[in-house]
Scaffold this active site. Structure first.
Site, PDB file in Angstrom:
ATOM      1  N   GLY A  15      61.089  13.099 -11.673  1.00 25.99           N
ATOM      2  CA  GLY A  15      60.759  12.765 -10.543  1.00 25.99           C
ATOM      3  C   GLY A  15      59.253  12.276 -10.890  1.00 25.99           C
ATOM      4  O   GLY A  15      58.781  13.421 -11.487  1.00 25.99           O
ATOM      5  N   ARG A  76      65.080   7.774 -14.940  1.00 23.65           N
ATOM      6  CA  ARG A  76      65.964   8.859 -15.064  1.00 23.65           C
ATOM      7  C   ARG A  76      67.250   8.262 -16.410  1.00 23.65           C
ATOM      8  O   ARG A  76      68.055   7.179 -16.015  1.00 23.65           O
ATOM      9  CB  ARG A  76      67.052   9.219 -13.863  1.00 23.65           C
ATOM     10  CG  ARG A  76      65.832  10.422 -13.236  1.00 23.65           C
ATOM     11  CD  ARG A  76      66.548  11.563 -11.969  1.00 23.65           C
ATOM     12  NE  ARG A  76      65.797  12.616 -11.415  1.00 23.65           N
ATOM     13  CZ  ARG A  76      65.201  12.781 -11.401  1.00 23.65           C
ATOM     14  NH1 ARG A  76      64.759  11.648  -9.701  1.00 23.65           N
ATOM     15  NH2 ARG A  76      64.370  13.592 -10.350  1.00 23.65           N
ATOM     16  N   ASP A 107      61.419  20.736 -16.273  1.00 27.12           N
ATOM     17  CA  ASP A 107      62.802  21.377 -16.626  1.00 27.12           C
ATOM     18  C   ASP A 107      63.720  20.025 -17.199  1.00 27.12           C
ATOM     19  O   ASP A 107      64.278  20.342 -18.232  1.00 27.12           O
ATOM     20  CB  ASP A 107      63.020  22.284 -16.114  1.00 27.12           C
ATOM     21  CG  ASP A 107      64.349  22.622 -15.484  1.00 27.12           C
ATOM     22  OD1 ASP A 107      63.513  21.167 -14.293  1.00 27.12           O
ATOM     23  OD2 ASP A 107      64.877  22.776 -14.512  1.00 27.12           O
ATOM     24  N   THR A 130      55.337  18.070 -11.881  1.00 21.20           N
ATOM     25  CA  THR A 130      56.662  18.139 -10.809  1.00 21.20           C
ATOM     26  C   THR A 130      56.335  18.278  -9.323  1.00 21.20           C
ATOM     27  O   THR A 130      54.989  19.446  -9.524  1.00 21.20           O
ATOM     28  CB  THR A 130      58.361  18.911 -10.484  1.00 21.20           C
ATOM     29  OG1 THR A 130      58.909  18.876  -9.985  1.00 21.20           O
ATOM     30  CG2 THR A 130      58.067  20.299 -11.686  1.00 21.20           C
ATOM     31  N   ASP A 132      57.940  20.019  -7.105  1.00 22.02           N
ATOM     32  CA  ASP A 132      58.539  21.376  -6.883  1.00 22.02           C
ATOM     33  C   ASP A 132      57.790  22.657  -6.944  1.00 22.02           C
ATOM     34  O   ASP A 132      58.306  24.087  -6.588  1.00 22.02           O
ATOM     35  CB  ASP A 132      59.365  21.212  -7.580  1.00 22.02           C
ATOM     36  CG  ASP A 132      59.900  19.897  -6.667  1.00 22.02           C
ATOM     37  OD1 ASP A 132      59.999  19.614  -5.628  1.00 22.02           O
ATOM     38  OD2 ASP A 132      61.212  19.144  -7.419  1.00 22.02           O
ATOM     39  N   ASP A 134      58.980  24.196  -9.819  1.00 19.97           N
ATOM     40  CA  ASP A 134      59.518  25.332  -9.923  1.00 19.97           C
ATOM     41  C   ASP A 134      59.455  25.508 -11.550  1.00 19.97           C
ATOM     42  O   ASP A 134      60.665  26.194 -12.370  1.00 19.97           O
ATOM     43  CB  ASP A 134      61.112  24.826  -9.631  1.00 19.97           C
ATOM     44  CG  ASP A 134      61.144  23.198 -10.266  1.00 19.97           C
ATOM     45  OD1 ASP A 134      60.565  22.524 -10.271  1.00 19.97           O
ATOM     46  OD2 ASP A 134      62.213  22.956  -9.767  1.00 19.97           O
ATOM     47  N   ARG A 176      64.133  20.570  -4.088  1.00 18.53           N
ATOM     48  CA  ARG A 176      65.578  21.003  -4.945  1.00 18.53           C
ATOM     49  C   ARG A 176      65.900  22.528  -4.444  1.00 18.53           C
ATOM     50  O   ARG A 176      66.067  22.525  -3.740  1.00 18.53           O
ATOM     51  CB  ARG A 176      65.021  21.011  -6.340  1.00 18.53           C
ATOM     52  CG  ARG A 176      64.801  19.037  -6.777  1.00 18.53           C
ATOM     53  CD  ARG A 176      64.840  18.965  -8.039  1.00 18.53           C
ATOM     54  NE  ARG A 176      63.617  19.077  -8.892  1.00 18.53           N
ATOM     55  CZ  ARG A 176      63.404  19.627 -10.001  1.00 18.53           C
ATOM     56  NH1 ARG A 176      64.699  18.344 -10.690  1.00 18.53           N
ATOM     57  NH2 ARG A 176      62.677  19.993 -11.121  1.00 18.53           N
TER      58      ARG A 176
HETATM   59  P1  ADP Z   1      62.663  16.603 -14.260  1.00 16.96           P
HETATM   60  O1  ADP Z   1      62.405  16.407 -16.003  1.00 16.96           O
HETATM   61  O2  ADP Z   1      61.800  16.195 -13.188  1.00 16.96           O
HETATM   62  O3  ADP Z   1      63.916  17.840 -13.739  1.00 16.96           O
HETATM   63  P2  ADP Z   1      66.024  14.909 -14.931  1.00 16.96           P
HETATM   64  O4  ADP Z   1      66.502  16.542 -14.690  1.00 16.96           O
HETATM   65  O5  ADP Z   1      66.353  13.820 -14.101  1.00 16.96           O
HETATM   66  O6  ADP Z   1      64.197  15.720 -13.916  1.00 16.96           O
HETATM   67  O7  ADP Z   1      65.883  14.948 -15.863  1.00 16.96           O
HETATM   68  C1  ADP Z   1      64.575  13.875 -16.545  1.00 16.96           C
HETATM   69  C2  ADP Z   1      65.938  13.211 -17.397  1.00 16.96           C
HETATM   70  O8  ADP Z   1      65.614  14.071 -18.754  1.00 16.96           O
HETATM   71  C3  ADP Z   1      66.867  13.124 -17.106  1.00 16.96           C
HETATM   72  O9  ADP Z   1      67.168  11.438 -16.769  1.00 16.96           O
HETATM   73  C4  ADP Z   1      67.717  13.454 -18.709  1.00 16.96           C
HETATM   74  O10 ADP Z   1      67.258  11.777 -19.429  1.00 16.96           O
HETATM   75  C5  ADP Z   1      67.398  14.006 -19.421  1.00 16.96           C
HETATM   76  N1  ADP Z   1      67.454  15.311 -19.711  1.00 16.96           N
HETATM   77  C6  ADP Z   1      67.958  15.952 -18.650  1.00 16.96           C
HETATM   78  N2  ADP Z   1      68.862  16.955 -18.910  1.00 16.96           N
HETATM   79  C7  ADP Z   1      68.863  17.123 -19.837  1.00 16.96           C
HETATM   80  C8  ADP Z   1      69.574  17.800 -21.066  1.00 16.96           C
HETATM   81  N3  ADP Z   1      70.095  19.115 -20.787  1.00 16.96           N
HETATM   82  N4  ADP Z   1      69.852  16.743 -22.211  1.00 16.96           N
HETATM   83  C9  ADP Z   1      68.851  16.272 -22.731  1.00 16.96           C
HETATM   84  N5  ADP Z   1      68.285  15.585 -22.087  1.00 16.96           N
HETATM   85  C10 ADP Z   1      68.178  15.681 -20.685  1.00 16.96           C
END
Ligand code: ADP
Length: 326
Positions: A15, A76, A107, A130, A132, A134, A176
């Site tokens: 995000g 994403r 995260d 982020t 959030d 969090d 979230r």
């Molecule tokens: P944020 O970074 O804000 O928490 P997301 O959870 O959507 O957002 O994660 C962003 C991107 O990071 C995902 O679209 C994916 O490309 C990568 N990602 C998320 N989780 C994993 C994971 N467990 N292993 C590898 N890449 C990940």
């Protein structure tokens, strides 16, 4: 002593959050004067998989500190969870001569960066971006202060109309599965109740609370609900309150307006300090850490802690919000 790093890739992922541009700017303007080439990777992991790399110059980040969103675009890329997909990303980075990464995101993004370090030994430094808040290991994340102030501005406006029409409002804010935005907005906006994932206020208690207020002559109330994993849940709350008490309420879901806008001074400064800290960390041959801010000081936190540990809304804030809303 390892060779000094010559090329750093920077990307924004997950995000978007106001202040990400200030972090990119700080990375560029810390790196270039110390002889490091800074490469912008567009659209997060998607750009890594398609080699969307562009060398940034000092003036590439001119006039960006005040802009929300991210000039590198975010994205994403669900397939990045697969190790075989990350092999392609690592090959593209190595081909481009990128010797270290700065990941600005949440995260989920850190999980991707941590995997690149574990599997391909590409040094990675995380910057928490982020709205959030969090993320474990930092008092605040980039974008959080702006999001709280944006939501608060809306709540102040809603308060005006609520007071004029004797109304009960339920305002849903983002966050979230965490209630940081909600609790701050509830405290700063003087809300009558706050529903957050960490501490779900009961409908019965809320109804009692509103009834007591009405008996004291109070004509309007504002309840804050964190969206949790369930955006739109404010409508459910409104229905439950109606069934239990007969009170009709207006629902306002603030949604994506909380993500946009010009970052606050606080977010710009946080992002600038973190961007600087991330470049210096890579230059000191560090990896697999996040740059955090604790008690006004930059700290280094293992990425795995940021990924695996949970930051909770302090219980004293929840208690304070409840005390002051009586
Ligand atoms: P944020 O970074 O804000 O928490 P997301 O959870 O959507 O957002 O994660 C962003 C991107 O990071 C995902 O679209 C994916 O490309 C990568 N990602 C998320 N989780 C994993 C994971 N467990 N292993 C590898 N890449 C990940």
């Amino acid at each position: 002593m390892a060779n000094p790093i010559e090329k750093i890739g920077v990307y924004t992922s997950g995000g978007d959050a106001p202040g990400m541009n200030a972090a990119i700017r700080a990375v560029v303007r810390t790196g270039i004067p110390s002889g490091v080439e800074i490469v912008g990777i567009r659209q997060g992991y998607a750009g890594m998989l398609t080699s969307q790399f562009e060398t940034l110059q000092m003036n590439s980040v001119a006039n960006t500190i005040q802009r929300g969103g991210t000039i590198l675009k975010s994205g994403r890329t669900p397939e990045f969870v697969k190790p075989e997909v990350r092999i392609q990303a690592a090959a593209n980075l190595k081909k481009a001569g990128i010797g270290g990464l700065i990941c600005i995101g949440g995260d989920g993004s850190f999980r991707g960066g941590h995997a690149l370090w574990e599997e391909h030994k590409i040094p990675i430094i995380g910057i928490p971006g982020t709205i959030d808040n969090d993320i474990y290991g930092t008092d605040s994340t980039i974008g959080y202060d702006t999001a709280v102030n944006t939501a608060l501005d809306s709540i102040d406006r809603i308060r005006d109309t609520a007071a004029s029409h004797d109304r009960l409002f339920i305002v849903e804010v983002m966050g979230r599965d965490s209630g940081f935005i909600a609790i701050d907005v509830a405290l700063a906006g003087g809300a009558e109740e706050v529903f957050i994932p960490e501490n779900l206020a009961s409908i019965e208690r809320t109804v009692e609370h509103i009834k007591k207020g009405v008996a004291r002559g109070k004509t309007s109330s504002i309840l804050i609900a964190a969206e949790g994993q369930n955006p739109g849940r404010a409508y459910d709350l409104a229905e439950q309150i109606r069934r239990k008490s007969g009170f009709e309420s207006k629902v306002c879901v603030l949604g994506h307006i909380q993500r946009g806008g010009s970052p606050t001074a606080s977010d710009r400064i946080l992002a600038s300090r973190m961007g600087f800290g991330a470049v210096r960390a890579l230059q000191a041959s560090l990896s697999d850490i996040m740059i955090g801010m604790v008690g006004g000081k930059i700290v280094h936190v293992p990425l795995l802690d940021c990924i695996n540990k949970k930051k909770r809304v302090p219980s004293e804030l929840i208690e304070l919000a409840q005390l002051l809303s009586t």
